[in-house]
Design an enzyme around this catalytic site. Structure first.
Site, PDB file in Angstrom:
ATOM      1  N   HIS A 178     -29.873   2.469  46.603  1.00  0.00           N
ATOM      2  CA  HIS A 178     -30.508   1.289  45.397  1.00  0.00           C
ATOM      3  C   HIS A 178     -30.744   0.005  45.843  1.00  0.00           C
ATOM      4  O   HIS A 178     -31.199  -0.918  45.379  1.00  0.00           O
ATOM      5  CB  HIS A 178     -29.192   1.272  44.386  1.00  0.00           C
ATOM      6  CG  HIS A 178     -29.055   2.467  43.513  1.00  0.00           C
ATOM      7  ND1 HIS A 178     -29.510   2.621  42.347  1.00  0.00           N
ATOM      8  CD2 HIS A 178     -28.431   3.674  43.647  1.00  0.00           C
ATOM      9  CE1 HIS A 178     -29.184   3.964  41.681  1.00  0.00           C
ATOM     10  NE2 HIS A 178     -28.514   4.354  42.821  1.00  0.00           N
ATOM     11  N   ASP A 222     -34.388  -7.836  47.160  1.00  0.00           N
ATOM     12  CA  ASP A 222     -33.905  -7.117  45.969  1.00  0.00           C
ATOM     13  C   ASP A 222     -34.651  -5.725  46.061  1.00  0.00           C
ATOM     14  O   ASP A 222     -35.617  -5.482  46.472  1.00  0.00           O
ATOM     15  CB  ASP A 222     -34.231  -7.608  44.623  1.00  0.00           C
ATOM     16  CG  ASP A 222     -32.871  -7.403  43.633  1.00  0.00           C
ATOM     17  OD1 ASP A 222     -32.502  -6.486  44.036  1.00  0.00           O
ATOM     18  OD2 ASP A 222     -33.045  -8.170  42.554  1.00  0.00           O
TER      19      ASP A 222
HETATM   20  O1  F6P Z   1     -27.548  -1.924  42.804  1.00  0.00           O
HETATM   21  C1  F6P Z   1     -26.279  -2.244  43.708  1.00  0.00           C
HETATM   22  C2  F6P Z   1     -25.158  -2.196  42.868  1.00  0.00           C
HETATM   23  O2  F6P Z   1     -23.703  -2.181  44.173  1.00  0.00           O
HETATM   24  C3  F6P Z   1     -24.926  -0.965  42.086  1.00  0.00           C
HETATM   25  O3  F6P Z   1     -24.398   0.266  42.726  1.00  0.00           O
HETATM   26  C4  F6P Z   1     -23.769  -1.430  41.039  1.00  0.00           C
HETATM   27  O4  F6P Z   1     -23.596  -0.555  39.949  1.00  0.00           O
HETATM   28  C5  F6P Z   1     -24.056  -2.881  41.076  1.00  0.00           C
HETATM   29  O5  F6P Z   1     -24.934  -3.166  42.397  1.00  0.00           O
HETATM   30  C6  F6P Z   1     -22.950  -3.800  40.545  1.00  0.00           C
HETATM   31  O6  F6P Z   1     -22.147  -3.935  41.723  1.00  0.00           O
HETATM   32  P1  F6P Z   1     -20.548  -3.628  41.432  1.00  0.00           P
HETATM   33  O7  F6P Z   1     -20.199  -2.192  41.519  1.00  0.00           O
HETATM   34  O8  F6P Z   1     -20.055  -4.217  43.047  1.00  0.00           O
HETATM   35  O9  F6P Z   1     -20.224  -4.560  40.395  1.00  0.00           O
END
Ligand code: F6P
Length: 462
Positions: A158, A367
């Site tokens: 992602h 990003d």
């Molecule tokens: O998009 C990257 C990401 O790590 C996703 O996997 C995740 O849902 C989002 O950012 C939020 O991050 P975290 O799970 O560390 O709160």
């Protein structure tokens, strides 16, 4: 075909009918794909527990089963706060200056991936498709293969993939990428990240790479690397926009800004989002066009995240200071130019805010995609659309070139883009909106899920 098994660090556990939709676009789309395939979603519960017995907690709702495990305090520290968010995240966002390399957190990362594999492997049957998500779980496919799994296994990243010259600063980089070449299909958000990955495979591993098909062959096994730009859950977001909550949120914003134009940013509080640089650009706008200070109010919504990681605590402190300085120098008794809000809002409320704000500011330094850019456009009134100012370094810029594209490192660039957006005539705003809306609507998250799953099902095993 058997079931679809989705594996990710976080799992959106459905609480009741419709609840999954309220947990965001990706969660909603994965739930709908899982429903179609009678699937299982496996991951971390988000809870801490020092029980070492690998107990899985399951819930079933509407044809989707979620299966989660707790992690110990040490696991969370080494795997989530450590290797995932203090090593891979900054490195993959081109921030070598913030990247920490600790042998212990690397071991913790491998240990938790092994634990995920041990826990989920017994749930996987012969014909099931397995789809692993994101940088927390890169080696999981290889761990599952070591359990004897011969299923089709795909992986989607992602976040960006860094250029080879940065990536080789990671100790054991080769080991990590070799684990990726145990998947059948590896997906990236953009053609750029895919190209960097292919470059690494050919230059550093000596793999045979076919740029056109994305086939990477090493030691007799072929993995396909392709780009699948993620989209928003269009239908769900539009239906949220029709609710009373959305209307009230929009009204609230409009009545509090009165004659001034509202400009909005919504970002997880993360250094990759370019928030201090954004405030510098706004300060430059106020300095260069002092007669326009009273034309604009900037609303930054920034829910805190990953607060146990040092670099996140630092960015929070830096932003508070910067916002305070800008406001201190330019506020009047009845006017504050920047509203800085450290909390999250529902999708319905965000729809209302986006529609009421005539400028959307999305300026990450780097990003993978950035779905806020797409949501901002999706929430606009076609008869009177707002203007999106978008960083050239967001994956979304490749799909939305008719936004006002800026270099987020340049305060001057940002200041001029803000002035251009404020003064943009209606016909020009409509032209840019019309040029962008189709990709936001059609390249949605349902399409993304269908494309990846159908390619995975049809990919020849290596
Ligand atoms: O998009 C990257 C990401 O790590 C996703 O996997 C995740 O849902 C989002 O950012 C939020 O991050 P975290 O799970 O560390 O709160």
């Amino acid at each position: 075909m058997g079931k679809l098994i989705v594996i990710s660090n976080r799992v959106a556990v459905p609480k009741a009918r419709g609840a999954a939709g309220a947990q965001g676009g990706l969660a909603g789309a994965l739930n709908s794909a899982l429903r179609d395939h009678k699937g299982i979603w496996f991951g971390w519960s988000g809870e801490e527990s020092d029980d070492e017995d690998n107990e899985i907690s399951t819930q079933s709702h509407d044809g989707v089963t979620t299966a989660t495990i707790d992690l110990s305090n040490r696991d969370i520290d080494e795997y989530y706060n450590g290797y995932a968010n203090a090593t891979l995240w900054p490195l993959f966002h081109f921030r070598l200056d913030l990247t920490e390399y600790e042998r212990e957190t690397g071991k913790g990362y491998e240990r938790v991936n092994e634990r995920f594999a041990d826990s989920v492997a017994p749930l996987i049957e012969e014909d099931d498709l397995v789809w692993v998500h994101d940088y927390h779980l890169i080696p999981l496919g290889e761990r599952l293969r070591s359990h004897g799994l011969k299923n089709r296994i795909g992986f989607f990243l992602h976040i960006p993939w860094p250029p080879t010259r940065l990536f080789v600063s990671l100790p054991y980089h080769e080991r990590l990428v070799r684990t990726m070449l145990q998947y059948d299909l590896v997906g990236f958000q953009t053609v750029d990240w895919r190209e960097s990955f292919l470059h690494y495979c050919s230059e550093e591993l000596g793999a045979e790479v076919d740029e056109e098909t994305g086939a990477v062959t090493l030691d007799g096994w072929t993995t396909y690397a392709r780009a699948y730009p993620i989209g928003i859950d269009w239908d769900h977001f539009q239906s949220e926009g029709e609710t009373g909550d959305a209307r009230q949120a929009g009204q609230r914003l409009l009545s509090s800004t009165r004659r001034r134009t509202a400009m909005i940013g919504v970002d997880r509080l993360d250094y990759s989002k370019g928030l201090p640089e954004r405030l510098d650009g706004i300060a430059r706008f106020f300095d260069q066009f002092p007669e326009r200070v009273s034309d604009l109010v900037f609303i930054q919504i920034a829910p805190p995240s990953r607060e146990d990681v040092d670099s996140y605590r630092q960015i929070r402190a830096e932003l508070e200071q910067k916002a305070g300085q800008i406001n201190g120098a330019r506020s009047e008794v009845d006017m504050v130019p920047i509203r800085y809000v450290n909390r999250g809002y529902s999708h319905a409320e965000l729809f209302g805010f986006f529609r009421a704000a005539k400028i959307g500011l999305v300026t990450p330094l780097r990003d993978g995609m950035n779905l806020v850019a797409k949501e901002y456009i999706a929430a606009q009134d076609p008869l009177d659309p707002g203007v999106l100012i978008l960083s050239q370094f967001a994956g979304a810029a490749l799909q939305m070139p008719e936004s006002l594209i800026v270099n987020p490192h340049s305060p001057d660039d940002l200041a001029y883009a803000i002035r251009t957006a404020l003064d943009m005539p209606l016909a020009e705003r409509q032209r840019r909106y019309e040029a962008t809306i189709a990709t936001v609507r059609d390249d949605n998250v349902k399409q993304w899920t269908d494309d990846f799953v159908s390619d995975l099902a049809n990919t020849g095993l290596g």
